[in-house]
Design a protein around this motif. Structure first.
Motif, PDB file in Angstrom:
ATOM      1  N   ASP A  16      36.382  47.569  32.063  1.00 57.04           N
ATOM      2  CA  ASP A  16      36.511  47.902  30.649  1.00 57.04           C
ATOM      3  C   ASP A  16      35.121  47.842  30.027  1.00 57.04           C
ATOM      4  O   ASP A  16      34.618  46.762  29.720  1.00 57.04           O
ATOM      5  N   THR A  17      34.489  48.991  29.868  1.00 63.57           N
ATOM      6  CA  THR A  17      33.141  49.026  29.312  1.00 63.57           C
ATOM      7  C   THR A  17      33.127  48.663  27.831  1.00 63.57           C
ATOM      8  O   THR A  17      32.093  48.285  27.300  1.00 63.57           O
ATOM      9  N   GLY A  18      34.271  48.732  27.187  1.00 67.36           N
ATOM     10  CA  GLY A  18      34.386  48.341  25.789  1.00 67.36           C
ATOM     11  C   GLY A  18      34.401  46.835  25.602  1.00 67.36           C
ATOM     12  O   GLY A  18      34.279  46.333  24.494  1.00 67.36           O
ATOM     13  N   ARG A  19      34.536  46.094  26.702  1.00 69.04           N
ATOM     14  CA  ARG A  19      34.538  44.627  26.665  1.00 69.04           C
ATOM     15  C   ARG A  19      33.413  44.073  27.537  1.00 69.04           C
ATOM     16  O   ARG A  19      33.596  43.107  28.273  1.00 69.04           O
ATOM     17  N   GLY A  20      32.286  44.729  27.489  1.00 64.75           N
ATOM     18  CA  GLY A  20      31.117  44.218  28.196  1.00 64.75           C
ATOM     19  C   GLY A  20      31.186  44.326  29.711  1.00 64.75           C
ATOM     20  O   GLY A  20      30.590  43.531  30.410  1.00 64.75           O
ATOM     21  N   GLY A  21      31.940  45.266  30.212  1.00 67.78           N
ATOM     22  CA  GLY A  21      32.021  45.447  31.659  1.00 67.78           C
ATOM     23  C   GLY A  21      32.979  44.494  32.345  1.00 67.78           C
ATOM     24  O   GLY A  21      32.833  44.209  33.525  1.00 67.78           O
ATOM     25  N   ARG A  22      33.975  44.047  31.616  1.00 71.77           N
ATOM     26  CA  ARG A  22      34.947  43.109  32.168  1.00 71.77           C
ATOM     27  C   ARG A  22      35.803  43.800  33.232  1.00 71.77           C
ATOM     28  O   ARG A  22      36.384  44.850  32.988  1.00 71.77           O
ATOM     29  N   VAL A  23      35.886  43.193  34.415  1.00 69.03           N
ATOM     30  CA  VAL A  23      36.706  43.734  35.498  1.00 69.03           C
ATOM     31  C   VAL A  23      38.140  43.264  35.293  1.00 69.03           C
ATOM     32  O   VAL A  23      38.392  42.094  34.997  1.00 69.03           O
ATOM     33  N   ALA A  24      39.066  44.192  35.435  1.00 64.16           N
ATOM     34  CA  ALA A  24      40.469  43.892  35.174  1.00 64.16           C
ATOM     35  C   ALA A  24      41.369  44.686  36.110  1.00 64.16           C
ATOM     36  O   ALA A  24      40.925  45.613  36.781  1.00 64.16           O
ATOM     37  N   GLU A  25      42.611  44.304  36.104  1.00 62.64           N
ATOM     38  CA  GLU A  25      43.637  45.012  36.863  1.00 62.64           C
ATOM     39  C   GLU A  25      44.385  45.930  35.901  1.00 62.64           C
ATOM     40  O   GLU A  25      44.807  45.500  34.832  1.00 62.64           O
ATOM     41  N   VAL A  52      37.263  52.994  30.131  1.00 64.47           N
ATOM     42  CA  VAL A  52      37.637  52.363  31.398  1.00 64.47           C
ATOM     43  C   VAL A  52      37.181  53.254  32.548  1.00 64.47           C
ATOM     44  O   VAL A  52      37.370  54.461  32.533  1.00 64.47           O
ATOM     45  N   ARG A  53      36.582  52.613  33.548  1.00 61.61           N
ATOM     46  CA  ARG A  53      36.177  53.327  34.756  1.00 61.61           C
ATOM     47  C   ARG A  53      36.613  52.516  35.973  1.00 61.61           C
ATOM     48  O   ARG A  53      36.912  51.332  35.870  1.00 61.61           O
ATOM     49  N   GLY A  54      36.625  53.158  37.099  1.00 62.89           N
ATOM     50  CA  GLY A  54      36.966  52.477  38.335  1.00 62.89           C
ATOM     51  C   GLY A  54      35.902  51.462  38.707  1.00 62.89           C
ATOM     52  O   GLY A  54      34.716  51.667  38.455  1.00 62.89           O
ATOM     53  N   ALA A  55      36.325  50.344  39.293  1.00 66.93           N
ATOM     54  CA  ALA A  55      35.382  49.323  39.736  1.00 66.93           C
ATOM     55  C   ALA A  55      34.686  49.793  41.012  1.00 66.93           C
ATOM     56  O   ALA A  55      35.312  50.379  41.886  1.00 66.93           O
ATOM     57  N   ASP A  56      33.383  49.516  41.096  1.00 67.29           N
ATOM     58  CA  ASP A  56      32.649  49.881  42.309  1.00 67.29           C
ATOM     59  C   ASP A  56      32.906  48.802  43.382  1.00 67.29           C
ATOM     60  O   ASP A  56      33.512  47.774  43.082  1.00 67.29           O
ATOM     61  N   PRO A  57      32.484  49.034  44.618  1.00 68.91           N
ATOM     62  CA  PRO A  57      32.779  48.080  45.692  1.00 68.91           C
ATOM     63  C   PRO A  57      32.314  46.650  45.411  1.00 68.91           C
ATOM     64  O   PRO A  57      33.038  45.694  45.706  1.00 68.91           O
ATOM     65  N   MET A  58      31.131  46.462  44.845  1.00 73.37           N
ATOM     66  CA  MET A  58      30.639  45.105  44.550  1.00 73.37           C
ATOM     67  C   MET A  58      31.480  44.450  43.455  1.00 73.37           C
ATOM     68  O   MET A  58      31.794  43.265  43.537  1.00 73.37           O
ATOM     69  N   GLU A  59      31.863  45.218  42.442  1.00 76.53           N
ATOM     70  CA  GLU A  59      32.710  44.668  41.377  1.00 76.53           C
ATOM     71  C   GLU A  59      34.075  44.271  41.922  1.00 76.53           C
ATOM     72  O   GLU A  59      34.630  43.245  41.544  1.00 76.53           O
ATOM     73  N   ARG A  60      34.618  45.082  42.837  1.00 79.89           N
ATOM     74  CA  ARG A  60      35.912  44.749  43.443  1.00 79.89           C
ATOM     75  C   ARG A  60      35.808  43.468  44.274  1.00 79.89           C
ATOM     76  O   ARG A  60      36.694  42.616  44.224  1.00 79.89           O
ATOM     77  N   LEU A  61      34.713  43.321  45.026  1.00 83.75           N
ATOM     78  CA  LEU A  61      34.510  42.121  45.838  1.00 83.75           C
ATOM     79  C   LEU A  61      34.414  40.881  44.954  1.00 83.75           C
ATOM     80  O   LEU A  61      35.072  39.874  45.209  1.00 83.75           O
ATOM     81  N   ARG A  62      33.611  40.960  43.901  1.00 81.64           N
ATOM     82  CA  ARG A  62      33.480  39.815  42.985  1.00 81.64           C
ATOM     83  C   ARG A  62      34.815  39.468  42.338  1.00 81.64           C
ATOM     84  O   ARG A  62      35.157  38.298  42.175  1.00 81.64           O
ATOM     85  N   ALA A  63      35.570  40.490  41.960  1.00 79.69           N
ATOM     86  CA  ALA A  63      36.874  40.257  41.324  1.00 79.69           C
ATOM     87  C   ALA A  63      37.837  39.594  42.305  1.00 79.69           C
ATOM     88  O   ALA A  63      38.587  38.685  41.928  1.00 79.69           O
ATOM     89  N   GLU A  64      37.825  40.020  43.555  1.00 84.63           N
ATOM     90  CA  GLU A  64      38.716  39.418  44.556  1.00 84.63           C
ATOM     91  C   GLU A  64      38.338  37.962  44.805  1.00 84.63           C
ATOM     92  O   GLU A  64      39.213  37.101  44.936  1.00 84.63           O
ATOM     93  N   ILE A  65      37.061  37.659  44.841  1.00 81.46           N
ATOM     94  CA  ILE A  65      36.620  36.265  45.004  1.00 81.46           C
ATOM     95  C   ILE A  65      37.059  35.438  43.806  1.00 81.46           C
ATOM     96  O   ILE A  65      37.559  34.320  43.958  1.00 81.46           O
ATOM     97  N   ALA A  66      36.888  35.977  42.588  1.00 82.94           N
ATOM     98  CA  ALA A  66      37.317  35.258  41.377  1.00 82.94           C
ATOM     99  C   ALA A  66      38.821  35.018  41.395  1.00 82.94           C
ATOM    100  O   ALA A  66      39.296  33.936  41.033  1.00 82.94           O
TER     101      ALA A  66
END
Length: 77
Positions: A16-25, A52-66
């Motif tokens: 969500d680029t409208g929320r500072g790049g917050r990764v979400a489901e 809203v844009r799709g998460a890139d591979p690094m963002e997906r990895l960080r989100a899965e770890i979180a």
């Protein structure tokens, strides 16, 4: 007027680029907005589809770890 975006399948990780790049489901469509939820849980929020844009591979990895860290802290793993 901008072209309407097709929503991704529920569960897709997005940014969500409208929320500072917050990764979400992505959870679903709520009127003209998309319903999103933090990967660690919490309350859903509504986002403009154009922000809203799709998460890139690094963002997906960080989100899965979180997500796993949050579940571990709650004793769910």
């Amino acid at each position: 007027m901008c072209e309407a975006k097709t929503p991704p399948p529920p569960g897709t990780l997005v940014v969500d680029t409208g929320r500072g790049g917050r990764v979400a489901e992505f959870r679903g469509v709520a009127g003209p907005y998309w319903a999103l939820r933090d990967v660690r849980g919490g309350v859903e929020w509504e986002a403009e589809p154009g922000a809203v844009r799709g998460a890139d591979p690094m963002e997906r990895l960080r989100a899965e770890i979180a997500r796993r860290n949050a579940r571990s802290a709650e004793g769910l793993l």
